[in-house]
Write a protein that holds these residues in place. Sequence first.
Motif, PDB file in Angstrom:
ATOM      1  N   ARG A 155      37.960  74.398  22.951  1.00  0.00           N
ATOM      2  CA  ARG A 155      37.692  75.798  23.245  1.00  0.00           C
ATOM      3  C   ARG A 155      38.090  76.152  24.672  1.00  0.00           C
ATOM      4  N   ILE A 156      37.785  75.269  25.584  1.00  0.00           N
ATOM      5  CA  ILE A 156      38.020  75.578  26.994  1.00  0.00           C
ATOM      6  C   ILE A 156      39.457  75.285  27.407  1.00  0.00           C
ATOM      7  N   VAL A 157      39.963  74.138  26.990  1.00  0.00           N
ATOM      8  CA  VAL A 157      41.296  73.714  27.429  1.00  0.00           C
ATOM      9  C   VAL A 157      42.401  74.371  26.591  1.00  0.00           C
ATOM     10  N   ARG A 158      42.112  74.646  25.334  1.00  0.00           N
ATOM     11  CA  ARG A 158      42.985  75.338  24.383  1.00  0.00           C
ATOM     12  C   ARG A 158      44.080  74.448  23.798  1.00  0.00           C
ATOM     13  N   ASP A 159      44.670  73.589  24.583  1.00  0.00           N
ATOM     14  CA  ASP A 159      45.765  72.773  24.083  1.00  0.00           C
ATOM     15  C   ASP A 159      45.183  71.535  23.393  1.00  0.00           C
ATOM     16  N   PRO A 160      45.463  71.330  22.093  1.00  0.00           N
ATOM     17  CA  PRO A 160      44.824  70.233  21.360  1.00  0.00           C
ATOM     18  C   PRO A 160      45.094  68.850  21.978  1.00  0.00           C
ATOM     19  N   ALA A 161      46.301  68.624  22.457  1.00  0.00           N
ATOM     20  CA  ALA A 161      46.605  67.306  23.022  1.00  0.00           C
ATOM     21  C   ALA A 161      45.773  67.062  24.277  1.00  0.00           C
ATOM     22  N   GLN A 162      45.705  68.091  25.138  1.00  0.00           N
ATOM     23  CA  GLN A 162      44.886  67.948  26.350  1.00  0.00           C
ATOM     24  C   GLN A 162      43.407  67.847  26.025  1.00  0.00           C
ATOM     25  N   ALA A 163      42.981  68.607  25.016  1.00  0.00           N
ATOM     26  CA  ALA A 163      41.570  68.577  24.624  1.00  0.00           C
ATOM     27  C   ALA A 163      41.196  67.173  24.162  1.00  0.00           C
ATOM     28  N   GLU A 164      42.099  66.555  23.440  1.00  0.00           N
ATOM     29  CA  GLU A 164      41.850  65.196  22.953  1.00  0.00           C
ATOM     30  C   GLU A 164      41.718  64.228  24.135  1.00  0.00           C
ATOM     31  N   GLU A 165      42.608  64.418  25.104  1.00  0.00           N
ATOM     32  CA  GLU A 165      42.566  63.577  26.303  1.00  0.00           C
ATOM     33  C   GLU A 165      41.226  63.730  27.038  1.00  0.00           C
ATOM     34  N   VAL A 166      40.840  64.995  27.239  1.00  0.00           N
ATOM     35  CA  VAL A 166      39.592  65.249  27.962  1.00  0.00           C
ATOM     36  C   VAL A 166      38.405  64.713  27.162  1.00  0.00           C
ATOM     37  N   ALA A 167      38.434  64.924  25.847  1.00  0.00           N
ATOM     38  CA  ALA A 167      37.332  64.439  25.009  1.00  0.00           C
ATOM     39  C   ALA A 167      37.206  62.920  25.121  1.00  0.00           C
ATOM     40  N   GLN A 168      38.335  62.246  25.182  1.00  0.00           N
ATOM     41  CA  GLN A 168      38.281  60.784  25.319  1.00  0.00           C
ATOM     42  C   GLN A 168      37.652  60.396  26.657  1.00  0.00           C
ATOM     43  N   ARG A 227      33.854  68.360  32.578  1.00  0.00           N
ATOM     44  CA  ARG A 227      35.185  67.749  32.563  1.00  0.00           C
ATOM     45  C   ARG A 227      36.265  68.732  32.115  1.00  0.00           C
ATOM     46  N   ALA A 228      35.933  69.495  31.088  1.00  0.00           N
ATOM     47  CA  ALA A 228      36.912  70.453  30.569  1.00  0.00           C
ATOM     48  C   ALA A 228      37.200  71.521  31.623  1.00  0.00           C
ATOM     49  N   VAL A 229      36.138  71.966  32.281  1.00  0.00           N
ATOM     50  CA  VAL A 229      36.293  72.978  33.318  1.00  0.00           C
ATOM     51  C   VAL A 229      37.095  72.414  34.495  1.00  0.00           C
ATOM     52  N   ASP A 230      36.818  71.171  34.849  1.00  0.00           N
ATOM     53  CA  ASP A 230      37.590  70.535  35.924  1.00  0.00           C
ATOM     54  C   ASP A 230      39.079  70.522  35.575  1.00  0.00           C
ATOM     55  N   ARG A 231      39.359  70.206  34.321  1.00  0.00           N
ATOM     56  CA  ARG A 231      40.753  70.153  33.890  1.00  0.00           C
ATOM     57  C   ARG A 231      41.411  71.529  34.016  1.00  0.00           C
ATOM     58  N   VAL A 232      40.712  72.534  33.550  1.00  0.00           N
ATOM     59  CA  VAL A 232      41.252  73.887  33.610  1.00  0.00           C
ATOM     60  C   VAL A 232      41.428  74.336  35.053  1.00  0.00           C
ATOM     61  N   ARG A 233      40.448  74.026  35.897  1.00  0.00           N
ATOM     62  CA  ARG A 233      40.514  74.505  37.287  1.00  0.00           C
ATOM     63  C   ARG A 233      41.583  73.778  38.073  1.00  0.00           C
ATOM     64  N   SER A 234      41.787  72.497  37.820  1.00  0.00           N
ATOM     65  CA  SER A 234      42.834  71.825  38.594  1.00  0.00           C
ATOM     66  C   SER A 234      44.196  72.337  38.146  1.00  0.00           C
ATOM     67  N   ALA A 235      44.304  72.701  36.872  1.00  0.00           N
ATOM     68  CA  ALA A 235      45.548  73.329  36.414  1.00  0.00           C
ATOM     69  C   ALA A 235      45.724  74.675  37.101  1.00  0.00           C
ATOM     70  N   GLN A 236      44.603  75.391  37.228  1.00  0.00           N
ATOM     71  CA  GLN A 236      44.654  76.696  37.900  1.00  0.00           C
ATOM     72  C   GLN A 236      45.073  76.546  39.353  1.00  0.00           C
ATOM     73  N   TYR A 249      32.781  79.680  27.881  1.00  0.00           N
ATOM     74  CA  TYR A 249      33.908  79.332  27.011  1.00  0.00           C
ATOM     75  C   TYR A 249      35.247  79.488  27.733  1.00  0.00           C
ATOM     76  N   GLY A 250      35.274  80.349  28.730  1.00  0.00           N
ATOM     77  CA  GLY A 250      36.521  80.556  29.456  1.00  0.00           C
ATOM     78  C   GLY A 250      36.686  79.600  30.631  1.00  0.00           C
ATOM     79  N   GLY A 251      35.579  78.974  31.038  1.00  0.00           N
ATOM     80  CA  GLY A 251      35.648  78.021  32.137  1.00  0.00           C
ATOM     81  C   GLY A 251      35.869  78.690  33.494  1.00  0.00           C
ATOM     82  N   HIS A 252      35.495  79.959  33.608  1.00  0.00           N
ATOM     83  CA  HIS A 252      35.696  80.672  34.869  1.00  0.00           C
ATOM     84  C   HIS A 252      34.487  80.572  35.781  1.00  0.00           C
ATOM     85  N   THR A 253      34.736  80.708  37.072  1.00  0.00           N
ATOM     86  CA  THR A 253      33.608  80.821  38.004  1.00  0.00           C
ATOM     87  C   THR A 253      33.047  82.236  37.914  1.00  0.00           C
TER      88      THR A 253
END
Lengths: 251, 204
Positions: B59-72, B103-112, B166-170
């Motif tokens: 939901r947060i990362v949106r990209d299934p491959a990245q979501a799988e990585e973060v979930a792991q 973790r998901a939010v960290d991933r999104v924010r570092s991408a940001q 769900y958006g992972g925003h501050t």
Amino acid sequence: MSEDVHTLVGAWALDAVDADERARVERHLDACASCAQEAAELRETVARLADVTVAEPPARLRENVLAQVRRTRQEAPAARPGEAPAPGPVADLRRGPHRSRRSPRLRLALGAAALAVAAAFAGVFATWAVMQQPAGEGERIAAVLEAADAEVSYQEAEGGGRVTVITSEALDQGVVVVADLAAPGPDRSYQVWLVEEAGQVSAGVMDPGDSSATMLVEGLGDTLLVGVTNEPAGGSAEPTLPMVADVALPA
Amino acid sequence: MFDKGAEAHRQDQPRLSVVAGAGPDTAEALLHRTALGEDDAFAALYDLMSGRVYGLCLRIVRDPAQAEEVAQEVLVEVWRTATRFDEHRGSAAAWITTIAHRRAVDRVRSAQAAGDRERRAAAESAEPEYDSVAETAAGRLEHRQVRRCLKTLTELQRQAVTLAYYGGHTYRQVASLLDAAVPTVKSRIRDGLIKLRDCLEVSR
């Protein structure tokens, strides 16, 4: 200021704060029990928001995770500052603001100790201490393991197995892990002793026939050695020599 | 097991009891056994919680491959740090969900952080996200309670909470998305969560 920080608790519970704000909120929670209670409730509430996003992961994720777990050592129950995200207020609140950074060497040693404790738990699954206080003992054992000044001592026992002692001088407590000693013999028990200059006191007697156990020892005082002896079932008033193991504690 | 030895036999003997905790298969019990290094318990915990972890990451990362990585990463972290879980401070589900969200939010924010333009694009795409979340929720009977309780919030409270979660925003980003004052958003988030808490009857 304090009011400002307190309003942030909502955003903090949603991870909608930056790192500085997060640190500020968590310091605030450390100092304010009712705020910590509210924070814990909001975290619990926020977690429910994930009820609606459940989705089936790809099947390979299970294999990958379990494979990685097999080669990943578990941490001693202590936060590693600056690394993994803290699991909410939960872990942070129980430790005071003065969280000390451990040396890598000690952390390694504690990891090994925790594994030894885990092994003992797995085989025995109840402890002397748990018998007395079913609710809090596991935590108190964990508290010794995660104490900033925890030190680990161990010795291979005569006839096989190992006795490991984790001590915290600050807590004046220790955890004794007896693992896989030779069978004590029919109607025999292993008994644990705290030995100091003036003599020794019994710390506990294992059930007859048992060769593994874990216990919490309170009031270590000036204990020099933790000794284990083989005694008639139920234990003795005085240790029967020679000791099966005598683990010297750090001076 | 230990008892107090000959001397203590005169006193009342404590009874043997198995380690405290609820039933054998609750997330708390499984997490506790995981902390003791039991692979089986962790596998069972995986089966119980992986859908929740992966779904939230997705939901947060949106990209299934990245979501799988973060979930792991999240699930391995659950294994690694299970020793830190304290059930007196909250549920196992909340503890694990918190790690996943962080973790998901960290991933999104570092991408940001990688690019301001990228961040603006991510922020702009976030608002419709709420609708899709609401739809997902609406489609699932078992989530009626969360959906019903979200409806008790004011529009601003609900938007602020869901955009943040769900958006992972501050909350600052949420304020700019909603074109609202930062302090207003900050307090609406808290008010909204308190209302949600009372509606969901979360208590500890």
